[in-house]
Design a protein around this motif. Structure first.
Motif, mmCIF file in Angstrom:
data_model
loop_
_atom_site.group_PDB
_atom_site.id
_atom_site.type_symbol
_atom_site.label_atom_id
_atom_site.label_comp_id
_atom_site.label_asym_id
_atom_site.label_seq_id
_atom_site.Cartn_x
_atom_site.Cartn_y
_atom_site.Cartn_z
ATOM 1 N N GLN A 120 1.621 6.932 -6.826
ATOM 2 C CA GLN A 120 0.542 7.835 -7.230
ATOM 3 C C GLN A 120 0.844 9.284 -6.864
ATOM 4 O O GLN A 120 0.055 10.180 -7.162
ATOM 5 C CB GLN A 120 -0.769 7.408 -6.568
ATOM 6 C CG GLN A 120 -1.279 6.073 -7.055
ATOM 7 C CD GLN A 120 -2.503 5.629 -6.282
ATOM 8 O OE1 GLN A 120 -3.345 6.449 -5.928
ATOM 9 N NE2 GLN A 120 -2.597 4.349 -6.018
ATOM 10 N N GLU A 132 1.236 11.942 3.934
ATOM 11 C CA GLU A 132 -0.064 11.475 3.441
ATOM 12 C C GLU A 132 -0.108 9.957 3.415
ATOM 13 O O GLU A 132 -1.120 9.351 3.779
ATOM 14 C CB GLU A 132 -0.335 12.033 2.042
ATOM 15 C CG GLU A 132 -0.570 13.531 2.021
ATOM 16 C CD GLU A 132 -0.587 14.115 0.616
ATOM 17 O OE1 GLU A 132 -1.317 15.099 0.408
ATOM 18 O OE2 GLU A 132 0.136 13.602 -0.276
ATOM 19 N N ILE A 133 0.997 9.320 3.028
ATOM 20 C CA ILE A 133 1.067 7.859 3.020
ATOM 21 C C ILE A 133 0.901 7.334 4.435
ATOM 22 O O ILE A 133 0.146 6.387 4.677
ATOM 23 C CB ILE A 133 2.398 7.378 2.395
ATOM 24 C CG1 ILE A 133 2.424 7.708 0.905
ATOM 25 C CG2 ILE A 133 2.597 5.878 2.626
ATOM 26 C CD1 ILE A 133 3.776 7.498 0.243
ATOM 27 N N LEU A 186 0.824 -1.213 0.000
ATOM 28 C CA LEU A 186 0.000 0.000 0.000
ATOM 29 C C LEU A 186 0.862 1.269 0.000
ATOM 30 O O LEU A 186 0.624 2.171 -0.806
ATOM 31 C CB LEU A 186 -0.973 -0.001 1.176
ATOM 32 C CG LEU A 186 -1.876 1.214 1.297
ATOM 33 C CD1 LEU A 186 -2.726 1.407 0.041
ATOM 34 C CD2 LEU A 186 -2.759 1.101 2.527
ATOM 35 N N PRO A 187 1.893 1.365 0.856
ATOM 36 C CA PRO A 187 2.737 2.565 0.792
ATOM 37 C C PRO A 187 3.409 2.767 -0.570
ATOM 38 O O PRO A 187 3.521 3.889 -1.041
ATOM 39 C CB PRO A 187 3.774 2.332 1.899
ATOM 40 C CG PRO A 187 3.089 1.444 2.870
ATOM 41 C CD PRO A 187 2.209 0.552 2.033
ATOM 42 N N PHE A 193 1.639 10.563 -3.633
ATOM 43 C CA PHE A 193 1.329 11.021 -2.288
ATOM 44 C C PHE A 193 2.622 11.312 -1.526
ATOM 45 O O PHE A 193 3.644 10.653 -1.736
ATOM 46 C CB PHE A 193 0.516 9.976 -1.521
ATOM 47 C CG PHE A 193 -0.913 9.879 -1.964
ATOM 48 C CD1 PHE A 193 -1.881 10.684 -1.390
ATOM 49 C CD2 PHE A 193 -1.284 8.996 -2.961
ATOM 50 C CE1 PHE A 193 -3.199 10.600 -1.798
ATOM 51 C CE2 PHE A 193 -2.594 8.907 -3.378
ATOM 52 C CZ PHE A 193 -3.560 9.720 -2.797
ATOM 53 N N LEU A 233 -2.798 7.766 5.440
ATOM 54 C CA LEU A 233 -3.723 6.882 4.727
ATOM 55 C C LEU A 233 -3.518 5.408 5.063
ATOM 56 O O LEU A 233 -4.474 4.638 5.094
ATOM 57 C CB LEU A 233 -3.593 7.088 3.213
ATOM 58 C CG LEU A 233 -4.087 8.429 2.690
ATOM 59 C CD1 LEU A 233 -3.660 8.623 1.245
ATOM 60 C CD2 LEU A 233 -5.601 8.520 2.821
ATOM 61 N N ALA A 234 -2.264 5.009 5.308
ATOM 62 C CA ALA A 234 -1.962 3.598 5.558
ATOM 63 C C ALA A 234 -1.957 3.264 7.045
ATOM 64 O O ALA A 234 -1.738 2.108 7.412
ATOM 65 C CB ALA A 234 -0.620 3.234 4.927
ATOM 66 N N ALA A 268 2.238 1.728 -3.530
ATOM 67 C CA ALA A 268 1.194 2.153 -4.472
ATOM 68 C C ALA A 268 0.873 3.638 -4.276
ATOM 69 O O ALA A 268 0.736 4.384 -5.250
ATOM 70 C CB ALA A 268 -0.053 1.298 -4.297
ATOM 71 N N LEU A 269 0.774 4.077 -3.034
ATOM 72 C CA LEU A 269 0.485 5.485 -2.765
ATOM 73 C C LEU A 269 1.645 6.378 -3.215
ATOM 74 O O LEU A 269 1.437 7.451 -3.776
ATOM 75 C CB LEU A 269 0.191 5.690 -1.278
ATOM 76 C CG LEU A 269 -1.097 5.043 -0.766
ATOM 77 C CD1 LEU A 269 -1.176 5.122 0.752
ATOM 78 C CD2 LEU A 269 -2.319 5.656 -1.410
ATOM 79 N N HIS A 270 2.871 5.908 -2.978
ATOM 80 C CA HIS A 270 4.053 6.666 -3.412
ATOM 81 C C HIS A 270 4.062 6.827 -4.933
ATOM 82 O O HIS A 270 4.331 7.912 -5.446
ATOM 83 C CB HIS A 270 5.328 5.954 -2.939
ATOM 84 C CG HIS A 270 6.586 6.538 -3.495
ATOM 85 N ND1 HIS A 270 7.109 7.731 -3.057
ATOM 86 C CD2 HIS A 270 7.413 6.093 -4.479
ATOM 87 C CE1 HIS A 270 8.207 7.993 -3.739
ATOM 88 N NE2 HIS A 270 8.417 7.023 -4.610
#
Length: 185
Positions: A141, A147-148, A134-135, A143, A151-152, A137-139
């Motif tokens: 995108q 924010e990561i 998840l971190p 973020f 969100l995580a 994927a957010l990176h």
């Protein structure tokens, strides 16, 4: 006939009576004009965000620090949007002539190869433990580390940085094994 006053609207007006000058002052310090952003538009967005926050939490007290955070996050979002705008206008078409974008049509071989590569990347991502997946994927995108973390559900931005760093190394290693090339940092 008595007039109905919306309590959320009344609280918003009260907030802007108390902090309106501060909001305008903060907006002026960011130099939004240099980025082609109208400070009045950002102020309107701040009003909307505060209004939505008041609707969510009708009993909450919104202090200067909260209003300042709303202003800062709104400015950051506006600057991000300004960055993704086209830097140059597209040329005007003459006589409905097709515009050459520099690339020819995508053939079936290239299209199939792109799909295959994306499936390989997806497989590699799915093999990475969820705590790092998840971190990453957010990176990817865009973020920020904070924010990561938010969100995580990670304790801090530093912990998120470590998870992203280790996860990216693992992803690169798995992609190298599949023959997707070398990655330079």
């Amino acid at each position: 006939m008595p007039s109905f006053v919306d309590p959320v609207h009344a609280r918003l007006e009260e907030l802007f009576r108390a902090y309106g000058a501060r909001v305008k002052g903060l907006l002026s310090t960011y130099g939004l004009d240099k980025h082609g952003i109208d400070p009045a538009d950002v102020e309107q967005e701040v009003r909307i965000r505060l209004w939505k926050a008041l609707e969510r939490d009708r009993s909450g007290a919104f202090h200067a620090s909260y209003v300042q955070r709303v202003v800062a996050s709104t400015v950051i979002d506006a600057l991000r949007r300004a960055e993704v705008r086209a830097a140059e206008p597209l040329p005007e078409e003459e006589d409905d002539a097709p515009v050459d974008l520099g690339e020819g049509p995508v053939g079936p071989e290239q299209s199939a190869g792109d799909v295959e590569r994306m499936q390989g990347i997806e497989r590699c991502m799915n093999e990475i433990p969820e705590r790092r997946r998840l971190p990453i994927a957010l990176h990817l995108q865009g973020f920020s580390l904070q924010e990561i973390a938010d969100l995580a559900g990670i304790a801090s931005a530093e912990a998120a940085r470590k998870l992203v760093s280790r996860g990216l190394e693992e992803l690169k290693s798995r992609l190298r094994e599949l023959g997707y090339g070398n990655f330079e940092d």
